[in-house]
Structures are given as structure tokens and as C-alpha cells.
Design an enzyme around this catalytic site. Structure first.
Site, short mmCIF file in Angstrom:
data_model
loop_
_atom_site.label_atom_id
_atom_site.label_comp_id
_atom_site.label_asym_id
_atom_site.label_seq_id
_atom_site.Cartn_x
_atom_site.Cartn_y
_atom_site.Cartn_z
N LYS A 81 0.88 -1.22 0.18
CA LYS A 81 0.00 -0.02 -0.10
C LYS A 81 0.97 1.25 0.35
O LYS A 81 1.90 1.16 0.75
CB LYS A 81 -0.75 0.03 1.23
N SER A 156 -9.84 1.30 2.63
CA SER A 156 -8.62 2.08 1.67
C SER A 156 -7.64 1.56 1.17
O SER A 156 -7.14 1.93 0.12
CB SER A 156 -8.15 3.18 2.56
N SER A 180 -9.71 -0.82 6.85
CA SER A 180 -9.42 -0.81 5.60
C SER A 180 -8.69 -1.90 5.11
O SER A 180 -8.09 -2.01 3.86
CB SER A 180 -8.20 0.58 5.36
N1 GLN Z 1 -13.21 3.74 5.75
C1 GLN Z 1 -12.62 4.26 6.91
C2 GLN Z 1 -12.48 5.88 7.18
O1 GLN Z 1 -12.54 6.30 6.17
C3 GLN Z 1 -11.36 3.31 7.60
C4 GLN Z 1 -10.24 3.87 7.02
C5 GLN Z 1 -9.10 3.01 7.18
O2 GLN Z 1 -9.11 1.92 7.75
N2 GLN Z 1 -8.05 3.57 6.91
O3 GLN Z 1 -11.90 6.49 7.92
#
Ligand code: GLN
Length: 478
Positions: A81, A156, A180
């Protein structure tokens, strides 16, 4: 042959490499061919360096022919990532503000995989600074779900998930602040694991919300996830929140089974999921029961409050963490007549709309007069979630929930309404607030053929048990 190579898990790959049935270079060639076919459609990567991967592979083949013993990730093609710092690739967090930035050091996890001879193919797309659930918030591109190119791969860590699901990499690393790793794993039909907070070093992970962030693997199988986790877990003096204890051995524990293990189905999180996900969860519970687990139902109402608390705590921490992107030290700088105008211009141009929303929400929640009403209240709810879990674990060993209330949604479908997007993580967020380990494992597909994931949760530092449960689900549903 190439297609066969792409089917191998890490153990099988190692058997073939040891037996000289395949060379490391041939493995990289097979993945390169797959990338050439899939990547133009999927768009999982932000940067690729297959020449570098091939030189590493050549060097590994030479070492092997000399009789050297290679590491536990030898020959394994890895996708990282793009919020993990790498000296060999730019690290952008999918943000314009870090366009072209090359970090001066590697994240600890990147070094640990390299020490074990993992071969990095490239860096993967994400929601900008990991803020999102669909990978649509990237400043660079939209990543498609390999099962349906009109749908999102989740987020994400959607790039890493899509890369593994479409067999462009054998292993992906992601970060999980509110889901994410697990949510994209569920939406693309693979395994995603978030370790206990502090289990994996966050050194070199571009911080989103430091009290919630954890790095973990995305893989095709539970066994591969266990191996990668073993390679990246463990104390790191460079991360002050890193646990000071030996990490659990996971691979050896997989086959210990779940006989007598008490598993609670979290009914109030099942009720909000779509009917096909509810059915998949019951099949997973059945697989566990067949393996000897004791299944019960439990309602933990506090978990549903996690979402609201998270959207105060995470933006509050993000507003502080992102203050460092000021046009002085990293990446983008827009001209301005004064330092302040330069900073305003840089941040206005460099950050996308969701990142700006989070910074504003977080700054507001921390400001004088609102701090008690929002931030302190959210921290109280965070403690409530922790104690609700503690109470649940007095009567069960593991919890079973959907990973996501829905399967992969259409590109654009949730973009107009941020709260609708935030709801994607209602089942995953509680274990970030509590810091507990959690894992998403594939559990079939909905009538449209879209993958479904179910989530196993365990108390702090219960990774061994969690992996035993996940392995039993995987085996039982095979
Ligand atoms: N979807 C969640 C957010 O937007 C979690 C994102 C993540 O785990 N980085 O914060």
C-alpha cells in the site's frame, strides 16, 4: 505453466522452488504477464518496478544454486500500500501533496519482508491518506473490483486487495484504521488480517489516526496470512506503541482446530447486513460448529456506537497528523507571497475533498468549547466499546460478524453521501477502537457472484485463536 504458478500459495511456491521445478525469475515472469493482462483494467498499482523485481529474483536464484537457505518470503511477489515508506519507490498516500516524494527510509514492515526475501513488485492505490472505504478518494485513479469492473474493491487498501484478488501479487500489505484491510478483503474475496494494536510496528506508515492504525496482510489464504503476519509482527524500538513481548506463532497453530471454542454470533451486527451476507455468516457458523466449536448468539449494542465515536477520534488525530504537510518539509509547494499564503495554497491544492473534510471535522472537534462535547464524549464511547467487548469475552472466546453490511457497491454509488460511505465500516470499526485483533475470511458469494467476507474478532493478543477459527471456516467452506 504461468497460470499454475499464480495458483500456488506460499508453501506450494516454496516446495516448487526448492525442487527446482520453477525458478524465481519464472515466478516473476508469470506475475508480470498477469499484470500486463489485468492491470490496464483493474488499476491496482500506482507504481511498478518489475525490472528491479527481476534482478532480485535473479540474485535469489543464484543464492539458491549456491546452496544458501533463503528467507521465509523468498520469491513471493508483494504489493505494498502506498502509505508505507519505501526508499525504492515514491510514497504518495495517493495524495497530490506527496506527489513524487521518496522517503529517506523504509517502513519497518518493508525491511522485515525484504529481510525474509520478499520481492516487492510495486506500490498500490488507496483512498487518499487511507480515508475512505472504496479507493475512489485516490488523487490518481480509481481501482476496479476484479469481480465486476463497475464496482469498487473496497478501501482504503483497495489497490492491495485488487492486486491479490486478480493474482497480480501473491501478498499485499495494507493498513487498517477503521476496517481498511478487512473490508476490501471481504469485497474482493480474500483474507485480510488486522493484528492487535502494537503487534506490528507502525514505523514508516504515514500516520492517519495513530491510536487506531495497524498494518497487516491481504492474502488468498489463511495460511499465507499467518506466514506474512509472523514475518512482520514483533517489537520494534522505533515505534513507542509496539508491544514488548514475543509474537504468537500462527502457522503451527492453524490445524489445532476449534473443538470446544465458544463463538458468539453478534446478532445486532448480523441484522444490518444484506440477506445473502446473513446466510453466508450462518454457513460460516455451521462450519465452525462442524469443527466442534460451540456457537451462541450475543447482542452487543455498544458496538453500533463505535461508528460515531470513530468519526470524531479518527479525524481529530488526522487533523494533527496531517499538519506536517505544510509545503515546507515534503512534496508539493505552491507559491505564496507570505509563508502563510504558501501553506494555504499548498494545502488547498494538495489535499482532496475527503481529506479536507476530515481535517475540518477533527479541528472542530478539538477546538475550545467543543472539545468536551465531541472529543471527550467520543473517548468515553471508546471506553464503552472496550468494556462491552470485555464483558462479551467473559462468555465467549471469539465473536463472528459480517465484515461489511453489503457486498461491493457500484463506483460512484456512495460518493454523494459521506455518511453512507462511513457506514461501510460499522462492523470493522469497533476492534480499531478497542485495539483488538480481527480477521476477514471469504465465505462465498451473493447471487450476483460478488464475494462475501465474515469477520472473526478476539480479545487483545488472541491472534492464535483467531487464526485457528479462520482456518476452520476456510476449511469448512472449501
Ligand atoms: N473507511 C474508514 C475511514 O474512512 C476506515 C479507513 C481505514 O481503515 N484506513 O476512515
Amino acid at each position: 505453466m504461468n497460470d499454475e504458478i499464480l495458483d500456488w500459495g506460499i508453501a506450494e511456491l516454496h516446495r516448487r522452488l526448492e525442487a527446482r521445478e520453477v525458478s524465481t525469475v519464472e515466478v516473476i515472469d508469470a506475475y508480470q504477464e498477469q499484470i500486463e493482462i489485468q492491470e490496464p483494467e483493474i488499476g491496482a498499482f500506482l507504481t511498478l518496478d518489475l525490472d528491479a523485481a527481476r534482478s532480485t529474483a535473479t540474485a535469489q536464484d543464484t543464492r539458491r544454486s549456491r546452496g544458501e537457505t533463503l528467507g521465509r518470503m523468498a520469491g513471493v511477489p508483494v504489493a505494498l500500500k502506498d502509505n508505507l515508506c519505501t526508499t525504492a519507490f515514491p510514497t504518495t498516500a495517493a495524495s497530490r501533496i506527496l506527489e513524487g516524494w521518496i522517503p529517506p527510509y523504509n517502513a519497518t514492515v518493508v525491511d522485515r519482508l525484504a529481510d525474509q526475501d520478499g520481492i516487492v513488485l510495486g506500490k498500490t492505490n488507496l483512498d487518499e491518506f487511507a480515508m475512505g472505504s472504496s479507493t475512489e478518494n485516490s488523487a490518481y485513479k480509481i481501482t476496479k473490483n476484479p469481480y465486476d469492473l463497475e464496482r469498487v474493491p473496497g478501501g482504503s487498501s483497495g489497490g492491495s486487495a485488487a492486486a491479490v484478488a486478480s493474482r497480480m501479487a501473491l501478498v499485499g500489505l495494507g493498513s487498517d484504521t477503521g476496517g481498511s484491510i478487512r473490508q476490501p478483503a471481504a469485497l474482493t474475496g480474500i483474507v485480510g488480517f488486522k493484528p492487535t494494536y502494537g503487534r506490528v510496528s507502525r514505523y514508516g506508515l504515514l500516520a492517519f489516526a495513530s491510536s487506531l492504525d495497524q498494518i497487516g496482510p491481504l492474502t488468498a489464504s489463511v495460511e499465507d496470512a499467518a506466514l506474512v503476519a509472523e514475518c512482520i509482527m514483533g517489537h520494534d524500538p522505533r515505534d513507542a506503541t509496539s508491544l514488548q513481548e514475543a509474537s504468537p506463532l500462527l502457522l503451527g497453530a492453524l490445524t489445532e482446530g476449534v473443538r470446544g471454542i465458544r463463538v458468539g454470533i453478534v446478532t445486532n451486527l448480523v441484522e444490518i447486513a444484506s440477506p445473502s451476507i446473513q446466510a453466508a455468516l450462518l454457513r460460516a457458523a455451521d462450519a465452525l460448529a462442524q469443527a466442534g466449536a460451540l456457537i451462541s448468539e450475543i447482542s452487543i449494542d455498544e458496538l453500533a456506537f463505535g461508528l460515531a465515536a470513530y468519526y470524531v477520534v479518527a479525524p481529530a488525530e488526522a487533523s494533527s497528523n496531517l499538519a506536517r504537510y505544510d509545503g515546507v518539509r515534503y512534496g508539493l509547494r505552491e507559491p505564496g507571497a507570505t509563508v502563510e499564503e504558501m501553506m494555504i495554497a499548498t494545502r488547498t491544492k494538495g489535499f482532496g475533498p475527503e481529506v479536507k473534510r476530515r481535517i475540518m471535522l477533527g479541528t472542530y472537534a478539538l477546538s475550545a468549547g467543543y472539545y468536551d462535547a465531541f472529543y471527550v464524549t467520543a473517548q468515553r464511547v471508546r471506553s464503552l466499546v472496550r468494556s462491552a467487548f470485555d464483558r462479551a469475552y467473559e462468555s465467549v472466546d471469539l465473536l463472528l460478524t459480517p465484515t461489511s453490511p453489503t457486498t461491493a457497491f457500484r463506483i460512484g454509488e456512495r460518493s454523494a453521501d459521506p455518511v453512507e460511505m462511513y457506514r461501510s465500516d460499522i462492523c470493522t470499526i469497533p476492534s480499531n477502537l478497542s485495539g483488538d485483533p480481527a480477521l476477514s475470511v471469504p465465505a462465498g458469494a451473493d447471487p450476483d457472484g460478488l464475494p462475501i467476507g465474515v469477520q472473526l474478532l478476539g480479545p487483545p493478543r488472541s491472534e492464535q485463536l483467531l487464526f485457528r477459527g479462520a482456518y476452520a471456516v476456510e476449511e469448512g467452506l472449501r
